[in-house]
Design a protein around this motif. Structure first.
Motif, mmCIF file in Angstrom:
data_model
loop_
_atom_site.group_PDB
_atom_site.id
_atom_site.type_symbol
_atom_site.label_atom_id
_atom_site.label_comp_id
_atom_site.label_asym_id
_atom_site.label_seq_id
_atom_site.Cartn_x
_atom_site.Cartn_y
_atom_site.Cartn_z
ATOM 1 N N TYR A 189 0.843 -1.277 0.207
ATOM 2 C CA TYR A 189 0.462 0.092 0.338
ATOM 3 C C TYR A 189 0.587 1.811 0.068
ATOM 4 O O TYR A 189 0.801 2.664 -0.562
ATOM 5 C CB TYR A 189 -0.653 -0.366 1.297
ATOM 6 N N ARG A 190 1.838 1.065 0.879
ATOM 7 C CA ARG A 190 2.334 2.564 0.788
ATOM 8 C C ARG A 190 3.569 2.463 -0.507
ATOM 9 O O ARG A 190 3.652 3.570 -1.025
ATOM 10 C CB ARG A 190 4.323 2.231 1.892
ATOM 11 N N THR A 223 1.272 4.312 -2.863
ATOM 12 C CA THR A 223 0.592 5.120 -2.794
ATOM 13 C C THR A 223 1.881 6.263 -3.337
ATOM 14 O O THR A 223 1.812 7.180 -3.355
ATOM 15 C CB THR A 223 0.582 5.725 -1.273
ATOM 16 N N CYS A 267 -4.535 7.316 -0.823
ATOM 17 C CA CYS A 267 -3.968 6.856 -1.595
ATOM 18 C C CYS A 267 -3.687 7.668 -2.672
ATOM 19 O O CYS A 267 -2.530 8.295 -3.593
ATOM 20 C CB CYS A 267 -3.964 5.542 -2.229
ATOM 21 N N SER A 309 -1.711 11.258 -2.146
ATOM 22 C CA SER A 309 -0.322 11.413 -3.375
ATOM 23 C C SER A 309 -0.126 11.334 -4.577
ATOM 24 O O SER A 309 -0.130 12.308 -5.040
ATOM 25 C CB SER A 309 0.521 9.920 -3.104
#
Length: 416
Positions: free
Chosen positions: A225-226, A229, A353, A356
């Protein structure tokens, strides 16, 4: 037996189709209108005497406000439904356009086209309409359904750009912005359709979700997920720079007047195919792999366009390829989030998300104006869009897309 099955299938099919159509119309109006903003940079500068940097900042600010407001808009839609969120967003969007039309003041342009439009877009685009579609579509059809909505949303870009160009040339800036404000007010009631519940007896696609706080904490710990994003930043950076500054760049290259508007319309036309195609590919291949290849293709196209001689043919080819890769990231990204975390808090998770993405959009639109005012050229920004795309591709390929159990069902945190 077959008759009974048909009766059960038809209402679900009609319900899902109706939600897809309503979502596409809302998205088409909002995205189509904001895609026209690049056409106003020259007129605002020449007719109202505003510096390009200030106009670019107003356009860039709406992207940033959109990003910060998106998690809240998504959470509100998750909790209260899409109808009030879409209605509020469409009205706010229209108010911002009306304020920009009515005043030649730079600060009020920033409030209207920056702050109010940004809030309005957050309530009428991906973070609100795609989760509504994701909840009514089955898991195996979810990516394609979101792709269809994104493709339908491109109709607005195809229609709005030449419409605004024509109205602006014949009736001026103010009239064209008031027409766009009226269009937004017309789609405000469609949020009611997005809130339609699934037919009685329709199967539930996933178990009850955990509280939002636990889901957000789980997402924050998830390496994939990071990475998703971080990679989404590039999409916003590339698209905002091109949508905002391509018309001006083509003028610097001594291209025919109107070719910039034609290019933006072509991007929208080919995005209809690209968004559907990316949604289709996301249903058959691993979505993060499709995203990685999409960023590679987009970056190669941008680099070739910047380096090769400019002509009407090269502009059309560039617009076509960019359109095929334009918003295909959205159904793939939202579909990937839904696959890993489920759909109950999809609006909130996609909103975080998407923040970003919009920080990248702000920088792409604003830095384009700053660099041009300082150097008289867009070269540095073209190079930056290529480099950021290559980095985004590298971030997406290693993402782990394994579906996670809800935090409430987990005995201990899983490593990402």
């Amino acid at each position: 037996m077959s008759t009974t099955s048909s009766k059960r299938f038809t209402p679900a099919f009609n319900h899902t189709t109706l939600v897809i159509l309503a979502a596409a119309l809302v998205l088409s109006a909002a995205m189509g209108i904001r895609q026209t903003f690049g056409l106003f940079i020259g007129p605002f500068s020449f007719d109202r005497g505003l510096p390009v940097t200030l106009i670019a900042f107003a356009i860039a600010l709406h992207n940033l406000v959109w990003g910060f407001a998106q998690p809240f808009a998504g959470a509100a839609a998750d909790r209260y439904g899409s109808a009030p969120v879409v209605a509020f967003g469409a009205t706010t969007f229209a108010a911002g356009l009306g304020l920009a039309a009515a005043t030649p003041s730079g600060p009020l342009l920033i409030v209207g086209m920056g702050l109010l439009v940004g809030i309005g877009v957050s309530c009428t685009t991906f973070g609100v309409v795609l989760p509504a579609v994701g909840r009514v579509a089955s898991p195996e059809k979810r990516s394609m359904a979101m792709g269809l909505v994104s493709a339908g949303g491109s109709v607005g870009q195809v229609l709005m750009v030449p419409l605004v160009q024509g109205i602006r040339l014949h009736a001026g800036i103010a009239t064209s912005l008031f027409v766009l404000a009226f269009v937004m007010l017309m789609v405000a009631p469609l949020g009611i359709v997005l809130d339609r519940r699934a037919p009685i007896g329709a199967p539930r696609h996933e178990p009850p979700a955990a509280p939002l706080r636990d889901t957000l904490a789980q997402a924050a710990r998830h390496r994939g997920y990071r990475l998703l994003t971080l990679g989404f930043f590039t999409c916003g950076f590339q698209l905002a720079f091109i949508a905002t500054h391509l018309p001006g760049y083509l003028s610097l290259c001594h291209m025919p007047i109107g070719l910039g508007a034609t290019a933006l319309a072509l991007i929208g036309l080919f995005n209809m195919v690209g968004s559907w195609g990316c949604g289709w590919l996301g249903g058959r291949f691993r979505q993060h792999h499709v995203l990685g290849w999409l960023y590679l293709i987009r970056s190669a196209t941008i680099g070739a366009f910047f380096l090769l001689p400019k002509s009407a043919v090269s502009v059309v080819l560039f617009a076509a390829v960019m359109g095929l890769t334009w918003l295909g990231t959205v159904p793939l990204t939202s579909g990937l989030v839904a696959k890993v975390f489920g759909t109950r808090h999809l609006g909130s998770l996609f909103g975080v998300c998407f923040l970003s993405h919009q920080i990248g959009s702000f920088l792409g639109a604003w830095l384009g104006g700053v660099v041009f005012d300082l150097t008289g050229s867009y070269s540095l920004l073209w190079q930056a869009t290529v480099a950021s795309g290559l980095i985004a591709a590298l971030l997406h390929f290693p993402i782990d897309d394994t579906a996670l159990p809800t935090p409430a069902l987990r005995s201990e945190p899983a490593s990402a």
